[in-house]
Design an enzyme around this catalytic site. Structure first.
Site, short mmCIF file in Angstrom:
data_model
loop_
_atom_site.label_atom_id
_atom_site.label_comp_id
_atom_site.label_asym_id
_atom_site.label_seq_id
_atom_site.Cartn_x
_atom_site.Cartn_y
_atom_site.Cartn_z
CG HIS A 22 -36.90 -11.28 48.02
ND1 HIS A 22 -37.47 -11.76 49.17
CD2 HIS A 22 -35.82 -12.08 47.79
CE1 HIS A 22 -36.76 -12.79 49.62
NE2 HIS A 22 -35.77 -13.02 48.79
CB CYS A 66 -36.49 -16.22 48.40
SG CYS A 66 -34.72 -16.31 48.08
NE ARG A 114 -26.81 -14.14 48.96
CZ ARG A 114 -27.47 -15.07 49.64
NH1 ARG A 114 -26.82 -16.10 50.13
NH2 ARG A 114 -28.76 -14.98 49.86
N1 GLN Z 1 -31.02 -18.53 52.34
C1 GLN Z 1 -31.51 -18.86 51.03
C2 GLN Z 1 -30.47 -18.69 49.95
O1 GLN Z 1 -29.53 -17.98 50.12
C3 GLN Z 1 -32.76 -18.04 50.72
C4 GLN Z 1 -32.47 -16.58 50.58
C5 GLN Z 1 -33.70 -15.70 50.61
O2 GLN Z 1 -34.77 -16.13 51.02
N2 GLN Z 1 -33.55 -14.46 50.21
O3 GLN Z 1 -30.62 -19.26 48.89
#
Ligand code: GLN
Length: 245
Positions: A197, A95, A132
């Site tokens: 993840h 990520c 998101r």
């Molecule tokens: N901050 C980054 C995003 O929102 C990565 C998020 C994460 O590593 N879970 O895309």
């Protein structure tokens, strides 16, 4: 035999159970009779530890932590990391870490976090008002053909690849790189960038084995035979979750 695991920024880049990847690598290495040596490499550690590692892992983060790490990567660690990846040190970058390997990550407020540019990808957030990418994710990678891999994603950034053939996997369920082109992650040399993840390694033992095999081959030669894993329970757990998705 021992394998040095370099855990980059464990205090800053570590979300949604990413540390489980370190636990899984240690667990499988011990079962194979190989000693895992965990090296935490964060802001205060020297950059020249990076090329001494046999496997590198870095997890995800919120944008705030990524801004801190961005500054530190510019301070030599980014250069060493780039060289380590080119030299074929196997690695997993999840990520936010994956976003760092690309050209840049544009946050929701327009701020740019530079990447080290080793992967030909860039990442942009579509803005505060766009949801998101969150949820369970199922992918299929040509590295592990015939097996569906399972993970969990939570990211605002959408990643676009110059060449989709360099993706780590195809999406079966979920968003992956950008929710549009059906790709997930990136694969280059022996390094995997992924939005998974979950954490990815405890859920998908073949990915852990892949990294271990590459590391052992590099360090001790290809003639070393690894003990076969008994991953019956991991596979049962994965099948159960897959059947419920
Ligand atoms: N901050 C980054 C995003 O929102 C990565 C998020 C994460 O590593 N879970 O895309």
């Amino acid at each position: 035999m021992n394998i040095n695991i370099g855990w980059l920024y464990p205090d800053l880049m570590n979300t949604y159970g990413d540390r489980g990847n370190i636990i899984a690598l240690g667990y499988w290495l011990k079962k194979m009779g190989i000693e895992p040596v965990i090296n935490k490499i964060s802001v205060n550690e020297p950059a020249d530890l990076i090329p001494k590692m046999d496997i590198i892992f870095m997890g995800g983060a919120q944008d705030k932590q990524q801004e801190i790490v961005n500054k530190d990567l510019k301070n030599n660690k980014g250069k060493y990391l780039k060289e380590a990846i080119i030299s074929g040190i196997p690695g997993l970058y999840v990520c936010g870490a994956y976003q760092f390997l690309g050209k840049y990550y544009k946050e929701a407020d327009g701020n740019i976090i530079d990447g080290i540019g080793i992967f030909d990808v860039y990442t942009e957030s579509p803005g505060m008002n766009i949801p998101r990418c969150i949820g369970n994710i199922v992918i299929e990678s040509k590295l592990f053909s015939g097996t569906q891999l399972l993970g969990f994603e939570n990211h605002g950034g959408r990643t676009y690849l110059a060449d989709k053939k360099q993706a780590f996997a195809n999406i079966i369920k979920g968003n992956g790189n950008n929710g549009e082109d059906g790709t997930e992650g990136f694969f280059y040399k022996n390094s995997i960038g992924s939005y998974m993840h979950g954490p990815i390694l405890p859920k998908n033992p073949e990915v852990a084995l892949f990294l271990i095999k590459k590391a052992v081959d590099r360090k001790y030669g290809k003639s070393v035979k690894l003990k076969k894993l008994n991953d019956k329970w991991e596979n049962k757990a994965r099948e159960f979750v897959l059947s419920n998705l």
